[in-house]
Structures are given as C-alpha cells and as structure tokens.
Scaffold this active site. Sequence first.
Site, short mmCIF file in Angstrom:
data_model
loop_
_atom_site.label_atom_id
_atom_site.label_comp_id
_atom_site.label_asym_id
_atom_site.label_seq_id
_atom_site.Cartn_x
_atom_site.Cartn_y
_atom_site.Cartn_z
N SER A 16 50.13 -41.58 16.77
CA SER A 16 49.85 -42.58 15.81
C SER A 16 50.79 -43.74 15.83
O SER A 16 51.87 -43.65 16.29
CB SER A 16 49.79 -42.01 14.47
N CYS A 27 50.65 -42.31 16.22
CA CYS A 27 51.13 -41.63 17.43
C CYS A 27 51.92 -40.39 17.05
O CYS A 27 52.67 -40.44 16.10
CB CYS A 27 52.06 -42.48 18.26
N SER A 28 51.79 -39.32 17.81
CA SER A 28 52.61 -38.13 17.59
C SER A 28 52.97 -37.50 18.92
O SER A 28 52.16 -37.45 19.83
CB SER A 28 51.86 -37.10 16.73
#
Length: 339
Positions: A16, A27-28
């Site tokens: 994300s 983002c992860s």
Amino acid sequence: MFKSKNIAFALVASLSIGLLNNQAIACSRVLFNSTGNVVVGRTMDLYMPDHAKLMIYPRGVARNGGVPNSAKWNAKYGSVAVNSLDVGSSDGINEKGLVANLLYLHESQYEKRDTRPGVSNAVIVQYLLDNAATVNEALAEIKKIQIVSIKASGREWPLHVSLSDEVGDSAVIEFIDGKMVIHHGPETAVMTNEPPLDWQLNNLKNYKYFGGKESLPGDIDPASRFVRASAFLKTSPVPKSTQEALAQVFSITKTVSVPLGAHNTSTAIESEDTWPTLWTTLADSKNRIYYFNASDSPNMVWVDLKKVDFSKGASIKSLSGEDSTISGDVTSKFQTLKK
C-alpha cells in the site's frame, strides 16, 4: 504452487501507498525468517495500472542512475525483477538471494542535491540488486551514491526501500526531513507506508502481543496494516517446510490486501476511492525462487533463478505480468527484449 510442481493457489496480498493527492494507495512487505527459511511477501496496490513486466537481467548490464551527474555501473549480479510504469524495478531478487522492495512513503524528503553520483529513486532497487549480495553490502553501496527523486507518469513518488538477504538480515531505508535514515535489524521485518518506521514501531506498543491492550485494527490504513502484519508474523507457528513458510507469508499478506472493487473502510483517509492490489510477489531467498501473481488472474507463476542464464553477455528478457494465460514455472517462457 508455492514451490514448483503440483500445488496450485492464488496469491493476493497488498502493497500500500499512503496519501496521494488526497487519494489512498497502499503497500505492505513482510519478511518471514524461521528455521532456515527466508521468505519475503510483498504486494502492490495502485490507483492505475503499472503494466508490470517480469524481467531477467544478466551480469554485466551497463546502467546509469538516470539523473544529471549520474552514477554508472555494470551489474555484478544477475537478477529477476518487476518493472513498473516502464521506469524501473519496484521489486526483485538477485542470484545471491538479496531482495529489494520499493514502497510509497508520503513523508519522504530527499537530501539536498550535492556532488555525489546520483541514482534516481525509480532505479535504486535495481542498483542494489546489481551491486550487492547481502544487506550489509547494500547499505555500503547506498552510501556511495545519492538517491534523487524523479518524475514518473507525471508526478514524483516519495518512496522508501526494504532489503533482506539469504540469512534473513533486514533493513529499511527512508528519507526523513532531508536526511537518510537507515533501520537495520529484526525490527524491520514489516514495512507499510506513512508514518515512517519509527512512528509505526512506537504505535505498535499500543496493541496486544506488543505490550498494549488494543485489539487488532481491521481497516486498510497503513498503520493498521502494519499492526496486523506484525501481530500475525509474531504469532505464526514454526513452519516444518519451505512450503509451509511460503504459505504463512501468503496468509499474513492476505490480511492486508485490498480486494478488487472493495470499499475503503479506513476512517483515517477521506477518499471514496479504493486502490486495489495489482499484484503480489513472494521471494524465496534460500531456494532462489521468485513468485508472481496478478490479482486479476487465478494463476501463480514463478521463476527458478537456478535455471536462469545470468552469464555476462546473456540476453535481457521479459515476460508480461498482465498475461493471464501463463501459469506455473515460466523460467523458459521469457522472451529476449528487443533492442
């Protein structure tokens, strides 16, 4: 399908990206390091297609940093990477097991430009994959150059970088208030987006499993995803095999994914838009296998780096990440890139 021959599953997880012109992107990244297995799960959520391409880069490729007073180098190591927006690698693994991930960090403020050789933030992942075999080597390499923000698709992208290697060492590189900040150690196993990592780690103390009393949050806000991924990573059982390790990373990253067409339930982001997960990768640093799943395809594909010709002079090759007809081991299906 985590490994190779006959197990099929679809990976969907979320990378994300913070606040973008009042729009939420996500983002992860999760590093799992246990019982000799080192696996990185990463996802890409974006408000527009990034037209992902899987790339094979051999040793010896001549490159430059793409900015004035640019660094120049020849790739020391071969790599497999995902090219996004036709500007650079956003994710990848090299033949030594070094993994680099490029994620959004809205608060990023890069250093004032000086006389050091420059490398654009769109190229930094490839610079590190080309030149370093370990996290320690990558951190040494990054001090030789200056990361410079450039525009891509009509805008600048404030970014931070996560790194891991074959032995499970991990680091996060951020740019805060015009200075480079390096976090190096096991506390960097999870990375999402804003606020920066120091804030995320301090916030984590408010939640169960980390000394606090708060229950796990369920929305897609970067801080919430950081807490969920950290909690599940901490409480995951010890895997009995590489396949189980890969499955656990998949399960953790799935908890921070954004399904196609889902509504944004985060109270921290004032936006009616939701940016779906475009693709997910898993990097198995020990076995040198790199997995890729496009969210609009039920098929998992992977590249076995041990089968790739990375020798100097070998061809640069590519494979569309938007091709929903491919599945399984696609190492032999890459096409030579036209010059």
